[in-house]
Write an enzyme that holds these catalytic residues in place. Structure first.
Site, PDB file in Angstrom:
ATOM      1  N   SER A 104       0.825  -1.215   0.000  1.00 15.11           N
ATOM      2  CA  SER A 104       0.000   0.000   0.000  1.00 15.11           C
ATOM      3  C   SER A 104       0.859   1.265   0.000  1.00 15.11           C
ATOM      4  O   SER A 104       0.354   2.352  -0.272  1.00 15.11           O
ATOM      5  CB  SER A 104      -0.953  -0.002   1.197  1.00 15.11           C
ATOM      6  OG  SER A 104      -0.217  -0.047   2.406  1.00 15.11           O
ATOM      7  N   HIS A 105       2.154   1.143   0.313  1.00 14.17           N
ATOM      8  CA  HIS A 105       3.011   2.332   0.344  1.00 14.17           C
ATOM      9  C   HIS A 105       4.193   2.245  -0.618  1.00 14.17           C
ATOM     10  O   HIS A 105       5.133   3.030  -0.535  1.00 14.17           O
ATOM     11  CB  HIS A 105       3.491   2.611   1.778  1.00 14.17           C
ATOM     12  CG  HIS A 105       2.373   3.118   2.628  1.00 14.17           C
ATOM     13  ND1 HIS A 105       1.386   2.295   3.108  1.00 14.17           N
ATOM     14  CD2 HIS A 105       2.042   4.364   3.016  1.00 14.17           C
ATOM     15  CE1 HIS A 105       0.495   3.018   3.773  1.00 14.17           C
ATOM     16  NE2 HIS A 105       0.879   4.266   3.742  1.00 14.17           N
ATOM     17  N   PHE A 123       3.387  10.791   3.252  1.00 14.50           N
ATOM     18  CA  PHE A 123       2.466   9.928   2.499  1.00 14.50           C
ATOM     19  C   PHE A 123       3.058   8.525   2.421  1.00 14.50           C
ATOM     20  O   PHE A 123       2.625   7.707   1.635  1.00 14.50           O
ATOM     21  CB  PHE A 123       2.313  10.540   1.097  1.00 14.50           C
ATOM     22  CG  PHE A 123       1.093  10.110   0.348  1.00 14.50           C
ATOM     23  CD1 PHE A 123      -0.155  10.077   0.956  1.00 14.50           C
ATOM     24  CD2 PHE A 123       1.194   9.764  -0.994  1.00 14.50           C
ATOM     25  CE1 PHE A 123      -1.279   9.688   0.245  1.00 14.50           C
ATOM     26  CE2 PHE A 123       0.089   9.377  -1.718  1.00 14.50           C
ATOM     27  CZ  PHE A 123      -1.150   9.345  -1.094  1.00 14.50           C
ATOM     28  N   ASP A 179      -4.642   0.340   2.372  1.00 21.34           N
ATOM     29  CA  ASP A 179      -5.124  -1.055   2.312  1.00 21.34           C
ATOM     30  C   ASP A 179      -6.619  -1.101   2.009  1.00 21.34           C
ATOM     31  O   ASP A 179      -7.095  -2.017   1.336  1.00 21.34           O
ATOM     32  CB  ASP A 179      -4.810  -1.773   3.632  1.00 21.34           C
ATOM     33  CG  ASP A 179      -3.317  -2.057   3.755  1.00 21.34           C
ATOM     34  OD1 ASP A 179      -2.714  -2.446   2.736  1.00 21.34           O
ATOM     35  OD2 ASP A 179      -2.754  -1.866   4.835  1.00 21.34           O
TER      36      ASP A 179
HETATM   37  P1  NDP Z   1      -0.126  -3.483   9.947  1.00 20.72           P
HETATM   38  O1  NDP Z   1      -1.400  -3.694  10.690  1.00 20.72           O
HETATM   39  O2  NDP Z   1       0.080  -4.212   8.686  1.00 20.72           O
HETATM   40  O3  NDP Z   1       1.105  -3.791  10.881  1.00 20.72           O
HETATM   41  C1  NDP Z   1       1.267  -3.084  12.081  1.00 20.72           C
HETATM   42  C2  NDP Z   1       2.487  -3.562  12.819  1.00 20.72           C
HETATM   43  O4  NDP Z   1       2.174  -4.795  13.459  1.00 20.72           O
HETATM   44  C3  NDP Z   1       3.696  -3.827  11.943  1.00 20.72           C
HETATM   45  O5  NDP Z   1       4.834  -3.372  12.598  1.00 20.72           O
HETATM   46  C4  NDP Z   1       3.686  -5.340  11.787  1.00 20.72           C
HETATM   47  O6  NDP Z   1       4.985  -5.899  11.597  1.00 20.72           O
HETATM   48  C5  NDP Z   1       3.136  -5.778  13.113  1.00 20.72           C
HETATM   49  N1  NDP Z   1       2.456  -7.055  13.053  1.00 20.72           N
HETATM   50  C6  NDP Z   1       1.495  -7.429  12.179  1.00 20.72           C
HETATM   51  N2  NDP Z   1       1.083  -8.670  12.446  1.00 20.72           N
HETATM   52  C7  NDP Z   1       1.793  -9.102  13.512  1.00 20.72           C
HETATM   53  C8  NDP Z   1       1.819 -10.304  14.261  1.00 20.72           C
HETATM   54  N3  NDP Z   1       1.042 -11.326  13.963  1.00 20.72           N
HETATM   55  N4  NDP Z   1       2.680 -10.403  15.291  1.00 20.72           N
HETATM   56  C9  NDP Z   1       3.497  -9.371  15.611  1.00 20.72           C
HETATM   57  N5  NDP Z   1       3.508  -8.206  14.935  1.00 20.72           N
HETATM   58  C10 NDP Z   1       2.663  -8.067  13.898  1.00 20.72           C
HETATM   59  O7  NDP Z   1       0.072  -1.893   9.650  1.00 20.72           O
HETATM   60  P2  NDP Z   1      -1.029  -0.817   9.289  1.00 20.72           P
HETATM   61  O8  NDP Z   1      -1.952  -1.407   8.292  1.00 20.72           O
HETATM   62  O9  NDP Z   1      -1.619  -0.268  10.522  1.00 20.72           O
HETATM   63  O10 NDP Z   1      -0.143   0.311   8.591  1.00 20.72           O
HETATM   64  C11 NDP Z   1       0.411   0.054   7.308  1.00 20.72           C
HETATM   65  C12 NDP Z   1       1.359   1.162   6.908  1.00 20.72           C
HETATM   66  O11 NDP Z   1       0.622   2.336   6.598  1.00 20.72           O
HETATM   67  C13 NDP Z   1       2.376   1.571   7.957  1.00 20.72           C
HETATM   68  O12 NDP Z   1       3.662   1.480   7.362  1.00 20.72           O
HETATM   69  C14 NDP Z   1       2.040   3.032   8.265  1.00 20.72           C
HETATM   70  O13 NDP Z   1       3.167   3.835   8.537  1.00 20.72           O
HETATM   71  C15 NDP Z   1       1.387   3.460   6.977  1.00 20.72           C
HETATM   72  N6  NDP Z   1       0.521   4.621   7.179  1.00 20.72           N
HETATM   73  C16 NDP Z   1       0.984   5.851   6.776  1.00 20.72           C
HETATM   74  C17 NDP Z   1       0.196   6.977   6.955  1.00 20.72           C
HETATM   75  C18 NDP Z   1       0.720   8.331   6.598  1.00 20.72           C
HETATM   76  O14 NDP Z   1      -0.002   9.307   6.737  1.00 20.72           O
HETATM   77  N7  NDP Z   1       1.942   8.467   6.138  1.00 20.72           N
HETATM   78  C19 NDP Z   1      -1.163   6.903   7.503  1.00 20.72           C
HETATM   79  C20 NDP Z   1      -1.511   5.569   7.962  1.00 20.72           C
HETATM   80  C21 NDP Z   1      -0.709   4.475   7.759  1.00 20.72           C
HETATM   81  P3  NDP Z   1       5.472  -6.350  10.098  1.00 20.72           P
HETATM   82  O15 NDP Z   1       5.812  -5.064   9.416  1.00 20.72           O
HETATM   83  O16 NDP Z   1       6.630  -7.247  10.321  1.00 20.72           O
HETATM   84  O17 NDP Z   1       4.294  -7.045   9.474  1.00 20.72           O
END
Ligand code: NDP
Length: 341
Positions: free
Chosen positions: A53-54, A127, A194
């Site tokens: 997604s990014h 972003f 996402d």
């Molecule tokens: P996720 O829900 O995919 O993941 C959140 C965190 O939880 C990650 O560090 C991930 O590690 C960890 N994780 C996921 N599953 C497990 C598990 N089973 N056990 C342990 N740890 C786990 O992220 P989001 O969907 O909330 O966010 C996605 C991206 O969107 C992020 O990079 C965020 O910075 C970006 N974003 C950016 C914005 C902006 O304005 N710039 C706004 C909102 C979001 P791992 O990476 O190893 O999966």
């Protein structure tokens, strides 16, 4: 590219090759070379780590935004205050990652002197994925935490109209002999990127992800995107984290709160004009040389308790695979980017 596309086969590229390709794309879209390089690296590293997604998916929205006056793709960030442990940067309507690049050496130097340093960035567009901002600090031995606010897409707890951004928070901690522990998460149950991908692929989203324009819970991503709102993760708990991020990234920095950002005159713009907060801690000032050993005992306790996968592990595994096999990129997606310019 064309032969791969004709055979419907993915191209395998290194992060450097993908970055070079994207530098040209962003420069042609109007970004100055220093901005183009940072945006290209940000998207390439997200793609490399499997954060679809990014990664490349984000590029058309960057191109569209750069084609407006909403963001300044040539902005030179200005250090407003650099006193003691506090560094304030005005991104001057450019990208937050450019401001961080200017601030990084200052922050590391201050954290080494004072044990802690705080970065406050205003008038910045973020972003991208946030872990990219903190992981390098942990690789230098620091504990780091950052948060950005963004455009209103999420209702507060018990609300049904957008107020907060999806306000992500990222945290990184060094380990001895291992990749740092890094988590990076939106305050919403699902990141907007996402949600858009789910809409694109015709997928339903879990109940609790968002509401439609009437405030009714829905699993249809299109209904959430068409005037509805995302919801915080964990009900009131995620909502309070989003509120804290507004205070840290907008209230403290002098940037705009998410609901104050008005893009109505820029329909092609996608980025936020908000703020970023970053805290960098040198553990040697408080915890001493035994810090990383303590972290290893924490990790061991997590494993003993049944948690094998740490946050960050999935990305590191994908990154490792990309280092040997290259990043599998859709050639059609790349040709589409060239044609979009
Ligand atoms: P996720 O829900 O995919 O993941 C959140 C965190 O939880 C990650 O560090 C991930 O590690 C960890 N994780 C996921 N599953 C497990 C598990 N089973 N056990 C342990 N740890 C786990 O992220 P989001 O969907 O909330 O966010 C996605 C991206 O969107 C992020 O990079 C965020 O910075 C970006 N974003 C950016 C914005 C902006 O304005 N710039 C706004 C909102 C979001 P791992 O990476 O190893 O999966």
């Amino acid at each position: 590219l064309e032969s791969c596309a004709a055979n419907d086969a993915p191209c395998h590229m290194s992060a450097e090759q993908l970055t070079s390709f994207l530098v040209e794309i962003f420069e042609r879209a109007g970004a100055a070379s220093h901005t183009a390089r940072i945006l290209a690296r940000t998207c390439a590293l997200a793609e490399q780590d499997g954060a679809k997604s990014h990664g490349l998916y984000r590029v058309p929205a960057y191109i569209a935004t750069l084609g407006t006056d909403w963001v300044d793709g040539a902005a030179a960030p200005e250090v407003v205050t650099s006193k003691g442990a506090t560094v304030v940067i005005d991104a001057r309507n450019g990208f937050a990652q450019c401001a961080l690049q200017v601030a990084r050496p200052l922050i590391e130097e201050r954290a080494r002197v004072y044990g802690v340093a705080t970065l406050l960035v205003r008038r910045s567009h973020h972003f991208g994925a946030l872990w990219l901002d903190v992981e390098p600090f942990a690789r230098q031995g620091f504990v780091a935490l950052t948060a950005v606010n963004s455009i209103s897409h999420m209702a507060p707890h018990s609300g049904s109209t957008p107020l907060y951004g999806t306000n992500p928070l990222a945290f990184a901690c060094p380990r001895s002999g291992h990749d740092p522990i890094v988590f990076d998460q939106a305050s919403s149950l699902m990141a907007k990127g996402d949600l858009q991908l789910a809409a694109l692929h015709g997928e339903q989203v879990p109940l609790g992800t968002g509401v439609d324009k009437h405030g009714k819970l829905t699993q249809d991503p299109h209904a959430i995107l068409a005037g509805g709102a995302l919801l915080p993760f964990g009900g009131h708990k995620g909502s309070s984290i989003a509120m804290m991020i507004e205070i840290l990234a907008a209230g403290l920095t002098g940037g705009a709160f998410s609901w104050e950002i008005d893009r109505s005159e820029y329909p092609d713009a996608h980025t936020s004009r908000a703020g970023q907060f970053l805290l960098c801690i040198d553990p040697s000032h408080s915890a001493g040389p035994g810090f990383t050993g303590r972290i290893e005992s924490l990790v061991q306790a997590l494993h003993d308790s049944g948690q094998q996968r740490l946050p960050g592990d999935r990305r590191y595994a994908i990154r490792k695979q990309a280092a040997t096999q290259g990043i599998a990129v859709s050639p059609q997606a790349m040709l589409d980017l060239i044609q979009a310019l």
